[in-house]
Design a protein around this motif. Structure first.
Motif, PDB file in Angstrom:
ATOM      1  N   GLU A   3     -29.608  25.804 -13.357  1.00  0.00           N
ATOM      2  CA  GLU A   3     -30.952  26.235 -12.985  1.00  0.00           C
ATOM      3  C   GLU A   3     -32.035  25.419 -13.679  1.00  0.00           C
ATOM      4  OE1 GLU A   3     -31.535  30.383 -13.493  1.00  0.00           O
ATOM      5  OE2 GLU A   3     -29.983  30.964 -12.053  1.00  0.00           O
ATOM      6  N   THR A   4     -31.688  24.810 -14.808  1.00  0.00           N
ATOM      7  CA  THR A   4     -32.720  24.113 -15.587  1.00  0.00           C
ATOM      8  C   THR A   4     -32.524  22.604 -15.666  1.00  0.00           C
ATOM      9  OG1 THR A   4     -31.458  24.571 -17.610  1.00  0.00           O
ATOM     10  CG2 THR A   4     -33.195  26.139 -17.000  1.00  0.00           C
ATOM     11  N   ASP A   5     -31.292  22.133 -15.873  1.00  0.00           N
ATOM     12  CA  ASP A   5     -31.085  20.702 -16.103  1.00  0.00           C
ATOM     13  C   ASP A   5     -31.349  19.833 -14.873  1.00  0.00           C
ATOM     14  OD1 ASP A   5     -30.552  21.137 -18.734  1.00  0.00           O
ATOM     15  OD2 ASP A   5     -28.548  20.256 -18.728  1.00  0.00           O
ATOM     16  N   PRO A   6     -30.762  20.134 -13.695  1.00  0.00           N
ATOM     17  CA  PRO A   6     -31.013  19.246 -12.553  1.00  0.00           C
ATOM     18  C   PRO A   6     -32.487  19.076 -12.212  1.00  0.00           C
ATOM     19  CG  PRO A   6     -29.091  20.591 -12.124  1.00  0.00           C
ATOM     20  CD  PRO A   6     -29.722  21.129 -13.381  1.00  0.00           C
ATOM     21  N   PRO A   7     -33.286  20.161 -12.160  1.00  0.00           N
ATOM     22  CA  PRO A   7     -34.708  19.923 -11.854  1.00  0.00           C
ATOM     23  C   PRO A   7     -35.425  19.121 -12.933  1.00  0.00           C
ATOM     24  CG  PRO A   7     -34.287  22.267 -12.261  1.00  0.00           C
ATOM     25  CD  PRO A   7     -32.971  21.602 -12.152  1.00  0.00           C
ATOM     26  N   ALA A   8     -35.044  19.315 -14.186  1.00  0.00           N
ATOM     27  CA  ALA A   8     -35.707  18.578 -15.260  1.00  0.00           C
ATOM     28  C   ALA A   8     -35.392  17.088 -15.177  1.00  0.00           C
ATOM     29  CB  ALA A   8     -35.273  19.136 -16.617  1.00  0.00           C
ATOM     30  N   PHE A   9     -34.121  16.750 -14.971  1.00  0.00           N
ATOM     31  CA  PHE A   9     -33.754  15.335 -14.900  1.00  0.00           C
ATOM     32  C   PHE A   9     -34.219  14.699 -13.592  1.00  0.00           C
ATOM     33  CE2 PHE A   9     -30.846  16.610 -18.308  1.00  0.00           C
ATOM     34  CZ  PHE A   9     -31.023  15.557 -19.194  1.00  0.00           C
ATOM     35  N   LEU A  10     -34.258  15.470 -12.516  1.00  0.00           N
ATOM     36  CA  LEU A  10     -34.784  14.938 -11.261  1.00  0.00           C
ATOM     37  C   LEU A  10     -36.262  14.597 -11.414  1.00  0.00           C
ATOM     38  CD1 LEU A  10     -34.682  14.272  -8.258  1.00  0.00           C
ATOM     39  CD2 LEU A  10     -34.999  16.718  -7.778  1.00  0.00           C
ATOM     40  N   ALA A  11     -37.019  15.492 -12.032  1.00  0.00           N
ATOM     41  CA  ALA A  11     -38.442  15.220 -12.242  1.00  0.00           C
ATOM     42  C   ALA A  11     -38.629  13.969 -13.098  1.00  0.00           C
ATOM     43  CB  ALA A  11     -39.109  16.426 -12.900  1.00  0.00           C
ATOM     44  N   ALA A  12     -37.805  13.822 -14.134  1.00  0.00           N
ATOM     45  CA  ALA A  12     -37.907  12.640 -14.988  1.00  0.00           C
ATOM     46  C   ALA A  12     -37.594  11.372 -14.204  1.00  0.00           C
ATOM     47  CB  ALA A  12     -36.958  12.775 -16.173  1.00  0.00           C
ATOM     48  N   ALA A  13     -36.571  11.439 -13.341  1.00  0.00           N
ATOM     49  CA  ALA A  13     -36.203  10.273 -12.536  1.00  0.00           C
ATOM     50  C   ALA A  13     -37.300   9.893 -11.558  1.00  0.00           C
ATOM     51  CB  ALA A  13     -34.899  10.546 -11.788  1.00  0.00           C
ATOM     52  N   ARG A  14     -38.094  10.875 -11.163  1.00  0.00           N
ATOM     53  CA  ARG A  14     -39.191  10.617 -10.237  1.00  0.00           C
ATOM     54  C   ARG A  14     -40.472  10.231 -10.960  1.00  0.00           C
ATOM     55  NH1 ARG A  14     -38.086  15.571  -5.880  1.00  0.00           N
ATOM     56  NH2 ARG A  14     -36.488  14.459  -4.660  1.00  0.00           N
ATOM     57  N   GLY A  15     -40.395  10.085 -12.272  1.00  0.00           N
ATOM     58  CA  GLY A  15     -41.534   9.590 -13.032  1.00  0.00           C
ATOM     59  C   GLY A  15     -42.450  10.630 -13.630  1.00  0.00           C
ATOM     60  N   ALA A  16     -42.049  11.904 -13.562  1.00  0.00           N
ATOM     61  CA  ALA A  16     -42.897  12.944 -14.135  1.00  0.00           C
ATOM     62  C   ALA A  16     -42.857  12.882 -15.659  1.00  0.00           C
ATOM     63  CB  ALA A  16     -42.415  14.319 -13.666  1.00  0.00           C
ATOM     64  N   PRO A  17     -43.972  13.180 -16.336  1.00  0.00           N
ATOM     65  CA  PRO A  17     -43.946  13.266 -17.803  1.00  0.00           C
ATOM     66  C   PRO A  17     -42.889  14.279 -18.233  1.00  0.00           C
ATOM     67  CG  PRO A  17     -46.196  13.358 -16.967  1.00  0.00           C
ATOM     68  CD  PRO A  17     -45.294  13.485 -15.768  1.00  0.00           C
ATOM     69  N   THR A  18     -42.085  13.921 -19.214  1.00  0.00           N
ATOM     70  CA  THR A  18     -40.945  14.755 -19.596  1.00  0.00           C
ATOM     71  C   THR A  18     -40.988  15.078 -21.072  1.00  0.00           C
ATOM     72  OG1 THR A  18     -39.588  13.747 -17.870  1.00  0.00           O
ATOM     73  CG2 THR A  18     -38.431  14.921 -19.618  1.00  0.00           C
ATOM     74  N   ASP A  19     -40.856  16.363 -21.392  1.00  0.00           N
ATOM     75  CA  ASP A  19     -40.771  16.816 -22.771  1.00  0.00           C
ATOM     76  C   ASP A  19     -39.299  16.769 -23.182  1.00  0.00           C
ATOM     77  OD1 ASP A  19     -40.748  18.072 -25.212  1.00  0.00           O
ATOM     78  OD2 ASP A  19     -41.897  19.835 -24.567  1.00  0.00           O
ATOM     79  N   TRP A  20     -38.865  15.619 -23.709  1.00  0.00           N
ATOM     80  CA  TRP A  20     -37.454  15.445 -24.038  1.00  0.00           C
ATOM     81  C   TRP A  20     -37.005  16.374 -25.154  1.00  0.00           C
ATOM     82  CZ3 TRP A  20     -34.721  13.504 -20.454  1.00  0.00           C
ATOM     83  CH2 TRP A  20     -35.228  12.503 -19.620  1.00  0.00           C
ATOM     84  N   ASP A  21     -37.934  16.763 -26.041  1.00  0.00           N
ATOM     85  CA  ASP A  21     -37.566  17.716 -27.086  1.00  0.00           C
ATOM     86  C   ASP A  21     -37.148  19.047 -26.464  1.00  0.00           C
ATOM     87  OD1 ASP A  21     -38.600  16.568 -29.961  1.00  0.00           O
ATOM     88  OD2 ASP A  21     -39.802  15.828 -28.295  1.00  0.00           O
ATOM     89  N   ALA A  22     -37.825  19.432 -25.399  1.00  0.00           N
ATOM     90  CA  ALA A  22     -37.497  20.692 -24.737  1.00  0.00           C
ATOM     91  C   ALA A  22     -36.239  20.560 -23.886  1.00  0.00           C
ATOM     92  CB  ALA A  22     -38.673  21.143 -23.867  1.00  0.00           C
ATOM     93  N   VAL A  23     -36.120  19.468 -23.138  1.00  0.00           N
ATOM     94  CA  VAL A  23     -34.957  19.286 -22.257  1.00  0.00           C
ATOM     95  C   VAL A  23     -33.669  19.239 -23.057  1.00  0.00           C
ATOM     96  CG1 VAL A  23     -33.842  17.700 -20.634  1.00  0.00           C
ATOM     97  CG2 VAL A  23     -36.307  18.122 -20.467  1.00  0.00           C
ATOM     98  N   LEU A  24     -33.709  18.602 -24.226  1.00  0.00           N
ATOM     99  CA  LEU A  24     -32.498  18.411 -25.034  1.00  0.00           C
ATOM    100  C   LEU A  24     -32.544  19.218 -26.326  1.00  0.00           C
ATOM    101  CD1 LEU A  24     -32.111  14.593 -24.394  1.00  0.00           C
ATOM    102  CD2 LEU A  24     -30.682  16.417 -23.449  1.00  0.00           C
ATOM    103  N   ALA A  25     -33.250  20.330 -26.292  1.00  0.00           N
ATOM    104  CA  ALA A  25     -33.349  21.196 -27.473  1.00  0.00           C
ATOM    105  C   ALA A  25     -31.960  21.700 -27.869  1.00  0.00           C
ATOM    106  CB  ALA A  25     -34.270  22.373 -27.182  1.00  0.00           C
ATOM    107  N   GLY A  26     -31.668  21.630 -29.149  1.00  0.00           N
ATOM    108  CA  GLY A  26     -30.403  22.135 -29.660  1.00  0.00           C
ATOM    109  C   GLY A  26     -29.288  21.112 -29.700  1.00  0.00           C
ATOM    110  N   TYR A  27     -29.533  19.908 -29.173  1.00  0.00           N
ATOM    111  CA  TYR A  27     -28.507  18.858 -29.147  1.00  0.00           C
ATOM    112  C   TYR A  27     -28.814  17.784 -30.185  1.00  0.00           C
ATOM    113  CZ  TYR A  27     -27.154  20.885 -24.659  1.00  0.00           C
ATOM    114  OH  TYR A  27     -26.741  21.740 -23.676  1.00  0.00           O
ATOM    115  N   ALA A  28     -27.759  17.309 -30.844  1.00  0.00           N
ATOM    116  CA  ALA A  28     -27.909  16.219 -31.803  1.00  0.00           C
ATOM    117  C   ALA A  28     -27.580  14.872 -31.176  1.00  0.00           C
ATOM    118  CB  ALA A  28     -27.012  16.454 -33.022  1.00  0.00           C
TER     119      ALA A  28
END
Length: 217
Positions: free
Chosen positions: A40-65
């Motif tokens: 519900e969250t990852d595909p739309p976030a990465f699709l938006a990034a691929a289409r050039g939308a500003p992306t909050d990578w801290d939020a998309v990858l929160a909790g990952y090292a």
């Protein structure tokens, strides 16, 4: 905050890298396997990034090292800029033919289908493919091979040598530990998601049966 960014393509030992990095860093590593658990969250976030939308990578990858495999590896340049202290790992198979065979035996057989394949999922996969392989048709081996080599050259041109680790499948703990300044674990280096394991997990048996266990992810 990411400590390791994977720039390697799928089927370059990324599931093995995920396991190894989680052992070394003591924290989760993002991978396509995580996307299946966050449809519900990852595909739309990465699709938006691929289409050039500003992306909050801290939020998309929160909790990952760490983050390896698609879709995150397609954004290695953006992630390297956002996390300037992170090591970038370019995982590779020994040659294009080995990678191509592995992909056609596994992920290419079901990348667009299945219960998980929503319209957003399909659009994300298409956008990530085009971003990585410059729009080369997936069925055109020669075009994909040319784009494959250009992709690796782009990584080398984008990431400074002191941050880049070229990691060939089977290289073991040492290259990762050296780059991260960590001791080599006593346990054996993992070996996960071989072609055989992929087919046993998905139940998708290719023509001629399931390949032997020697083919690595």
């Amino acid at each position: 905050m990411l400590r390791v960014i994977g720039a390697g393509l799928p089927r370059t030992g990324t599931m093995t890298l995920k396991s190894a990095l989680e052992t070394l860093l003591g924290a989760p590593c993002h991978h396509m396997a995580e996307v299946f658990r966050n449809l519900e969250t990852d595909p739309p976030a990465f699709l938006a990034a691929a289409r050039g939308a500003p992306t909050d990578w801290d939020a998309v990858l929160a909790g990952y090292a760490a983050a390896v495999d698609w879709p995150s590896s397609a954004f290695h340049a953006e992630l390297a800029e956002r996390f300037p202290d992170a090591v970038v790992v370019l995982s590779r198979r020994k040659d294009f033919d080995t990678w191509w065979t592995s992909c056609n035996d596994t992920i290419f057989t079901g990348m667009d289908g299945g219960d998980f394949a929503t319209e957003t999922w399909a659009a994300m996969i298409a956008a990530i493919w085009d971003r990585t392989f410059e729009g080369a048709p997936r069925t055109d081996r020669d075009a994909v091979e040319a784009a494959y080599h250009r992709y690796h050259e782009r990584v080398r041109e984008t990431i400074p040598p002191h941050r880049l680790v070229e990691f060939t499948t089977g290289a073991g703990w040492e290259p990762l530990c050296d780059a991260l300044g960590l001791p080599v674990p006593a346990e054996p280096f993992p070996h996960l998601n071989t072609t055989r394991e992929w087919h046993e997990r998905t139940g998708d048996v290719p023509p001629g049966g399931v390949p032997g266990p020697s083919k690595e992810s």
